[in-house]
Design an enzyme around this catalytic site. Structure first.
Site, PDB file in Angstrom:
ATOM      1  N   HIS A   2       0.820  -1.220   0.000  1.00 47.32           N
ATOM      2  CA  HIS A   2       0.000   0.000   0.000  1.00 47.32           C
ATOM      3  C   HIS A   2       0.850   1.264   0.000  1.00 47.32           C
ATOM      4  O   HIS A   2       0.420   2.310  -0.499  1.00 47.32           O
ATOM      5  CB  HIS A   2      -0.934   0.001   1.211  1.00 47.32           C
ATOM      6  CG  HIS A   2      -1.938  -1.117   1.166  1.00 47.32           C
ATOM      7  ND1 HIS A   2      -2.765  -1.432   2.210  1.00 47.32           N
ATOM      8  CD2 HIS A   2      -2.237  -2.013   0.172  1.00 47.32           C
ATOM      9  CE1 HIS A   2      -3.531  -2.463   1.882  1.00 47.32           C
ATOM     10  NE2 HIS A   2      -3.219  -2.836   0.656  1.00 47.32           N
ATOM     11  N   PHE A  13      -0.894  -8.217   4.955  1.00 43.14           N
ATOM     12  CA  PHE A  13       0.434  -7.592   4.798  1.00 43.14           C
ATOM     13  C   PHE A  13       0.403  -6.252   4.074  1.00 43.14           C
ATOM     14  O   PHE A  13       1.343  -5.907   3.333  1.00 43.14           O
ATOM     15  CB  PHE A  13       1.395  -8.569   4.083  1.00 43.14           C
ATOM     16  CG  PHE A  13       1.282  -9.963   4.601  1.00 43.14           C
ATOM     17  CD1 PHE A  13       1.455 -10.221   5.955  1.00 43.14           C
ATOM     18  CD2 PHE A  13       0.976 -11.019   3.765  1.00 43.14           C
ATOM     19  CE1 PHE A  13       1.332 -11.508   6.461  1.00 43.14           C
ATOM     20  CE2 PHE A  13       0.841 -12.310   4.258  1.00 43.14           C
ATOM     21  CZ  PHE A  13       1.012 -12.551   5.605  1.00 43.14           C
ATOM     22  N   CYS A  14      -0.671  -5.500   4.285  1.00 43.57           N
ATOM     23  CA  CYS A  14      -0.792  -4.181   3.618  1.00 43.57           C
ATOM     24  C   CYS A  14      -0.560  -4.300   2.118  1.00 43.57           C
ATOM     25  O   CYS A  14       0.033  -3.409   1.492  1.00 43.57           O
ATOM     26  CB  CYS A  14       0.146  -3.156   4.267  1.00 43.57           C
ATOM     27  SG  CYS A  14      -0.298  -2.809   5.963  1.00 43.57           S
ATOM     28  N   ALA A  15      -1.014  -5.411   1.566  1.00 48.86           N
ATOM     29  CA  ALA A  15      -0.993  -5.615   0.112  1.00 48.86           C
ATOM     30  C   ALA A  15      -2.290  -6.354  -0.210  1.00 48.86           C
ATOM     31  O   ALA A  15      -2.292  -7.467  -0.740  1.00 48.86           O
ATOM     32  CB  ALA A  15       0.231  -6.414  -0.303  1.00 48.86           C
TER      33      ALA A  15
END
Ligand code: PMP
Length: 442
Positions: free
Chosen positions: A124, A370-372
Site C-alpha cells: 500500500h 500484509f498491507c498488500a
C-alpha cells in the site's frame, strides 16, 4: 535434512539472546522470523550508534564542535548511501522517515498532469500515495515477462506528451519474488516515463544499483535494513524534487524568510536535499543507515544472498512433504526470491497459526494481508476488489515467515519443526481467552 551448509555465518544482530515465555510455562530464545516487517538491528549498527551518541549534536544549526561533527556525519551518511545505491553523480539522497514517507514525498513532487502506473500487487505504501495524480492500476502479472508486457501496453496507450511515473517493487513483501526492475525501467524510459523502485524488501537482501537498473528513484527504510532508528531514504533524480514545493515547510528547508510590507511572508527555499528535509534532521537514523550499508557491503551481498538461499531451501525442503501447507506465489515456485515466504495451512486460520507459532515455539511471524490487500486476495483466489481490514483475521489471510542476514539455521529449523507439529495436530486446543495453541502446550 540434506541441504548444503557451506555458507557464511549469520551477521550478529541484537535480540539473539532474548528469552520469551511459552503458553506451557517454558521459556525459549526468541526466533525473530518477521524481518519483512522490521529486522533486528545489526550489532555493528548498534555499536556505531553507541560510539557516536556522546558526540550527538544539532545538524546544520550550530557553531559548536559537536554540531559541526554531527553535520559532517550526517552529510557523510548521505555520501555512503549514495555509494551503496550506486547513484549517479547528480542524484540526490534525501533522508526521510521510511519508504512510505519517501514515496509520499515523491508523490507530492509529481509534475502537473503526471500519470502514475502501478501494479495492484504493490504494498500500500507504493499503491496509495499517488491519489492526487491520474493512476492506472495494472492487474497482477503471472510472470516477469507478463509484467513487462502489461506495462508496455499501458504506457503505449498513454498521452505521450505528459509526464508519467511507474512505481514498482523490487521484491514482494508477500511472496518475496523478485520483479524484473531493469526490464520495467527500460520499458518506462522507452515510453518517456520515469520509474521509482520500492526497495523496502530488496535493499536488505540484494545489491541495488540505481545506475545499473537505470531507475530514476529508489526508496527504502532503515528499519528493514537492520537500522531501526527512524530514518528512510529517497534517492535519485534531482529535477522533480527541485521544482516541487518543499515536502514540509519549516526551518532547514528555507534559505531566507522575510516579512513582506503587506504582512505576508516571503520564502526562498533551498534547492538541494535540504528542501525536503525541514526540521531537525535525524542524524542518528542517517548514521545508522550508513553503518548498515557499510556492514552489508563488507559482508558481501554474494555471501548474504547465498546464505539466504540456503535458508529458503531449508524451509522448502523441510516442508515439501507436508500436506496442507501451500506457499503463495505469483511467478511460480522456482522464481528467484528473497527470504520472504507466505503460506496458508489447511484447517487453520492464519492468525491462529501465527499465534500458535508464538505461544508454542517462541517464533515471531506475521499473519494478515500484509498491507498488500489486492495481491493477497488474488493469491488466495479471492476478489482483489473486495473490501476488508488489514489486520482482521478472516478466511482470506496468510502467514508470512521472513528472515535475512542475522537469521541462524536454528530459527528456520525450529519453524519447520513447529509447522510440521502444528499441521499434525490441527485441532490444537484453545486457551481461556480463545487463542488456539498446539495440543502439546499445557
Ligand atoms: N514497500 C514494501 C514492499 C514493504 O514491504 C513495506 C513495509 N512492509 C513498505 C513499502 C513500507 O515501508 P515502511 O513501513 O517502512 O514505510
Amino acid at each position: 535434512m540434506s541441504v548444503a551448509t557451506s555458507v557464511c555465518a549469520p551477521l550478529p544482530v541484537l535480540g539473539g539472546d532474548v528469552i520469551v515465555p511459552l503458553a506451557d510455562g517454558r521459556e525459549v530464545p526468541y526466533a525473530a522470523l518477521d524481518y519483512a516487517a522490521s529486522a533486528p538491528a545489526l550489532q555493528r549498527v548498534w555499536d556505531d550508534v553507541a560510539a557516536y551518541a556522546p558526540y550527538y549534536g544539532s545538524v546544520h544549526r550550530g557553531a559548536g564542535y559537536l554540531s559541526q561533527l554531527s553535520t559532517e556525519l550526517f552529510e557523510k551518511a548521505r555520501r555512503t548511501v549514495a555509494g551503496f545505491l550506486g547513484c549517479r553523480e547528480d542524484d540526490q539522497v534525501v533522508f526521510t522517515r521510511s519508504t512510505t514517507d519517501s514515496l509520499n514525498l515523491l508523490a507530492a513532487a509529481l509534475p502537473e498532469g503526471c500519470q502514475v502506473f502501478v501494479f495492484e500487487t504493490e504494498h500500500h505504501a507504493a499503491l496509495l500515495p499517488w491519489r492526487h495524480a491520474r493512476v492506472s492500476c495494472l492487474p497482477a502479472p503471472r510472470g516477469p515477462r507478463e509484467a513487462v508486457a502489461l506495462l508496455e501496453r499501458a504506457l503505449a496507450d498513454r498521452d505521450p506528451h505528459g509526464p508519467a511515473l511507474v512505481c514498482v517493487t523490487g521484491a514482494s513483501n508477500v511472496t518475496g519474488e523478485l520483479w524484473p526492475v531493469a526490464e520495467l525501467a527500460a520499458a518506462a524510459h522507452a515510453h518517456g516515463a520515469r520509474i521509482v523502485l520500492d526497495a523496502a524488501q530488496l535493499a536488505p537482501h540484494h545489491p541495488v544499483s540505481v545506475r545499473d537498473l537505470d531507475v530514476d528513484w529508489v526508496a527504502f527504510s532503515g528499519h528493514k535494513l537492520y537500522a531501526p532508528f527512524g530514518s528512510g531514504v529517497l534517492a535519485g533524480r534531482a529535477d522533480w524534487l527541485r521544482d516541487a514545493e518543499p515536502y514540509l515547510a519549516g526551518g532547514g528547508a528555507s534559505r531566507s524568510v522575510v516579512r513582506r510590507p503587506d504582512g505576508g511572508v516571503e520564502v526562498a527555499w533551498h534547492e538541494g536535499a535540504a528542501r525536503h528535509e525541514a526540521g531537525s534532521p535525524n542524524v542518528i537514523g542517517a548514521h545508522a543507515i550508513a553503518s548498515a550499508c557499510q556492514a552489508l557491503t563488507e559482508a558481501g551481498f554474494e555471501n548474504l544472498v547465498a546464505r539466504e538461499r540456503h535458508l529458503i531451501d531449508r524451509v522448502r525442503a523441510g516442508l515439501a512433504d507436508v500436506p496442507g501447507v501451500r506457499f503463495l506465489s505469483l511467478f511460480g515456485a522456482d522464481a528467484p526470491r528473497v527470504g520472504v515466504l507466505s503460506f496458508v495451512v489447511d484447517g487453520w486460520d492464519s492468525a491462529d497459526f501465527a499465534t500458535a507459532l508464538s505461544t508454542g515455539y517462541g517464533i515471531g511471524v506475521r499473519a494478515g494481508l500484509f498491507c498488500a490487500h489486492p495481491l493477497v486476495r488474488t493469491l488466495l483466489g479471492g476478489d482483489p476488489a473486495a473490501e476488508g481490514d488489514c489486520e482482521t483475521p478472516g478466511d482470506l489471510n496468510a502467514v508470512r515467515v521472513s528472515f535475512g542476514a542475522g537469521t541462524p539455521d536454528e530459527h528456520v529449523d525450529r519453524f519447520v519443526r513447529a509447522v510440521r507439529e502444528l499441521v499434525a495436530t490441527p485441532c490444537g486446543q484453545r486457551t481461556a481467552d480463545g487463542r488456539r495453541v498446539p495440543a502439546t502446550a499445557g
